[in-house]
Scaffold this motif. Structure first.
Motif, PDB file in Angstrom:
ATOM      1  N   ASN A  43       0.838  -1.206   0.000  1.00 22.86           N
ATOM      2  CA  ASN A  43       0.000   0.000   0.000  1.00 22.86           C
ATOM      3  C   ASN A  43       0.873   1.257   0.000  1.00 22.86           C
ATOM      4  O   ASN A  43       0.568   2.241   0.674  1.00 22.86           O
ATOM      5  CB  ASN A  43      -0.965   0.012   1.192  1.00 22.86           C
ATOM      6  CG  ASN A  43      -2.083  -0.996   1.032  1.00 22.86           C
ATOM      7  OD1 ASN A  43      -2.504  -1.275  -0.074  1.00 22.86           O
ATOM      8  ND2 ASN A  43      -2.550  -1.549   2.142  1.00 22.86           N
ATOM      9  N   VAL A  58      -3.011  -6.554  -6.734  1.00 24.01           N
ATOM     10  CA  VAL A  58      -4.093  -6.185  -5.824  1.00 24.01           C
ATOM     11  C   VAL A  58      -4.518  -7.442  -5.065  1.00 24.01           C
ATOM     12  O   VAL A  58      -4.889  -8.453  -5.671  1.00 24.01           O
ATOM     13  CB  VAL A  58      -5.290  -5.590  -6.582  1.00 24.01           C
ATOM     14  CG1 VAL A  58      -6.472  -5.361  -5.631  1.00 24.01           C
ATOM     15  CG2 VAL A  58      -4.895  -4.283  -7.256  1.00 24.01           C
ATOM     16  N   TYR A  86      -0.920  -3.965  -3.225  1.00 21.75           N
ATOM     17  CA  TYR A  86      -1.971  -3.149  -2.628  1.00 21.75           C
ATOM     18  C   TYR A  86      -3.088  -4.040  -2.087  1.00 21.75           C
ATOM     19  O   TYR A  86      -3.360  -5.118  -2.632  1.00 21.75           O
ATOM     20  CB  TYR A  86      -2.555  -2.186  -3.668  1.00 21.75           C
ATOM     21  CG  TYR A  86      -1.504  -1.260  -4.248  1.00 21.75           C
ATOM     22  CD1 TYR A  86      -1.210  -0.050  -3.641  1.00 21.75           C
ATOM     23  CD2 TYR A  86      -0.771  -1.635  -5.377  1.00 21.75           C
ATOM     24  CE1 TYR A  86      -0.226   0.784  -4.153  1.00 21.75           C
ATOM     25  CE2 TYR A  86       0.218  -0.812  -5.898  1.00 21.75           C
ATOM     26  CZ  TYR A  86       0.482   0.395  -5.277  1.00 21.75           C
ATOM     27  OH  TYR A  86       1.466   1.210  -5.766  1.00 21.75           O
ATOM     28  N   SER A  87      -3.733  -3.580  -1.031  1.00 24.43           N
ATOM     29  CA  SER A  87      -4.879  -4.299  -0.483  1.00 24.43           C
ATOM     30  C   SER A  87      -5.914  -3.302   0.001  1.00 24.43           C
ATOM     31  O   SER A  87      -5.611  -2.129   0.234  1.00 24.43           O
ATOM     32  CB  SER A  87      -4.439  -5.223   0.664  1.00 24.43           C
ATOM     33  OG  SER A  87      -3.940  -4.467   1.760  1.00 24.43           O
ATOM     34  N   TYR A 115     -11.254   0.260  -6.818  1.00 27.01           N
ATOM     35  CA  TYR A 115      -9.899   0.212  -6.271  1.00 27.01           C
ATOM     36  C   TYR A 115      -8.880  -0.071  -7.367  1.00 27.01           C
ATOM     37  O   TYR A 115      -7.798   0.530  -7.387  1.00 27.01           O
ATOM     38  CB  TYR A 115      -9.819  -0.850  -5.183  1.00 27.01           C
ATOM     39  CG  TYR A 115      -8.544  -0.761  -4.376  1.00 27.01           C
ATOM     40  CD1 TYR A 115      -8.361   0.254  -3.455  1.00 27.01           C
ATOM     41  CD2 TYR A 115      -7.514  -1.677  -4.555  1.00 27.01           C
ATOM     42  CE1 TYR A 115      -7.190   0.358  -2.718  1.00 27.01           C
ATOM     43  CE2 TYR A 115      -6.343  -1.594  -3.836  1.00 27.01           C
ATOM     44  CZ  TYR A 115      -6.178  -0.576  -2.912  1.00 27.01           C
ATOM     45  OH  TYR A 115      -5.017  -0.472  -2.197  1.00 27.01           O
ATOM     46  N   VAL A 116      -9.205  -0.962  -8.283  1.00 27.21           N
ATOM     47  CA  VAL A 116      -8.292  -1.240  -9.400  1.00 27.21           C
ATOM     48  C   VAL A 116      -8.055   0.030 -10.208  1.00 27.21           C
ATOM     49  O   VAL A 116      -6.912   0.342 -10.586  1.00 27.21           O
ATOM     50  CB  VAL A 116      -8.848  -2.359 -10.292  1.00 27.21           C
ATOM     51  CG1 VAL A 116      -8.088  -2.429 -11.623  1.00 27.21           C
ATOM     52  CG2 VAL A 116      -8.762  -3.706  -9.577  1.00 27.21           C
ATOM     53  N   VAL A 119      -5.583   2.164  -8.367  1.00 29.58           N
ATOM     54  CA  VAL A 119      -4.216   1.641  -8.449  1.00 29.58           C
ATOM     55  C   VAL A 119      -3.618   1.899  -9.835  1.00 29.58           C
ATOM     56  O   VAL A 119      -2.449   2.298  -9.955  1.00 29.58           O
ATOM     57  CB  VAL A 119      -4.197   0.139  -8.110  1.00 29.58           C
ATOM     58  CG1 VAL A 119      -2.830  -0.478  -8.433  1.00 29.58           C
ATOM     59  CG2 VAL A 119      -4.533  -0.080  -6.645  1.00 29.58           C
TER      60      VAL A 119
END
Length: 290
Positions: A43, A58, A86-87, A115-116, A119
């Protein structure tokens, strides 16, 4: 009628606890979620993908887990190998902190979609790879199939994913012992009942095939899975699919559902192989010591 109502009130908590405990065998390992912060190198908003690993990874947690506790081992493992990792949290239910993945799975997939996009914008990458445990290995398939995710994902790795629903070794029959119990639990924690074999969600997810074009799929399963039952229900059919059973790689691996996604080095190594197949190395019993 009064007796039936009293029986329903008495049985529902037990059913909820039984189903929840089966879908995520332990609550004691959970820690507060801090998915928006940097945790042991993941993150990291300043991370830029390298030429060797151009796609950020992810991570998608499982039921009753969160974006931190599910990945305390795997996330640093991937960071050490040069990945931007990332989470995030999804599936929060009002009044239940820390333990997520309980809300409607479609909504969780929508959060993954957002979220994707975040990112990709943050890293400048054109695609991500997705790695998920349990529900987190299955839910992204909804994103790929229905929410336009396929062009944005290179590889999906599911660790003990509940791809075709679970019988929980027959425990799901308890939902039908008391009339109305299934409906009540679906209203309270739809993320649990959506995962039962034969649910409307499962039928829709798998209708017309397990995979979508352009995405590579790896499933990592254990024959000792007590949550996704039978364990073979994790497997996918279709092109660009590899189904792996860790006991085929090392017969002495005794990982069950939770440990496969949180500490199993064979699963970690197979995940790394799936993310970088050009540089894959054999996974053997020695891998457990690496």
């Amino acid at each position: 009628m009064k007796l039936r109502r009293r029986s329903l009130r008495a049985l529902l908590p037990a059913l909820a606890l039984t189903l929840a405990a089966a879908v995520a065998p332990t609550l004691a390992t959970a820690t507060p979620a801090h998915a928006a912060t940097t945790t042991s190198g993941w993150n990291n908003s300043s991370c830029k993908p390298s030429a060797a690993h151009p796609r950020p990874v992810v991570l998608v947690h499982g039921t009753l887990e969160n974006g931190t506790d599910n990945w305390l081992s795997l996330a640093p493992y991937l960071v050490e190998r040069g990945y931007c990792v990332y989470s995030f949290d999804y599936g929060q239910v009002l009044g239940i902190p820390v333990f997520y993945g309980l809300g409607p799975i479609e909504e969780g997939a929508g959060k993954l979609a957002s979220y994707v996009d975040t990112v990709l914008k943050q890293t400048g990458a054109s695609k991500v790879d997705v790695v998920g445990h349990s529900q987190g290995g299955m839910m992204p398939r909804y994103y790929l199939k229905f929410l336009g995710g396929a062009p944005k994902v290179g590889t999906l790795v599911g660790i003990a994913p509940n791809n075709h629903g679970t019988t929980l070794s027959g425990l799901t029959k308890l939902l039908d012992v008391v009339p109305g119990a299934r409906g009540v639990l679906k209203n309270l924690t739809p993320g649990l009942t959506d995962q039962v074999v034969g649910s409307d969600f499962m039928r829709r997810l798998n209708e017309g095939g397990d995979t979508v074009p352009g995405v590579n799929y790896t499933v990592i399963a254990t024959k000792y899975d007590e949550v996704v039952t039978p364990y073979t229900s994790a497997f996918l059919s279709g092109p660009n699919v590899r189904n792996v059973v860790v006991q085929d790689l090392c017969p002495v691996d005794i990982s069950m559902h939770l440990t496969l996604g949180t500490i199993d080095r064979l699963a970690f190594h197979e995940t790394a192989n799936a993310l970088d197949p050009a540089n894959a190395t054999p996974t053997t019993c020695r891998t457990m010591l690496s």
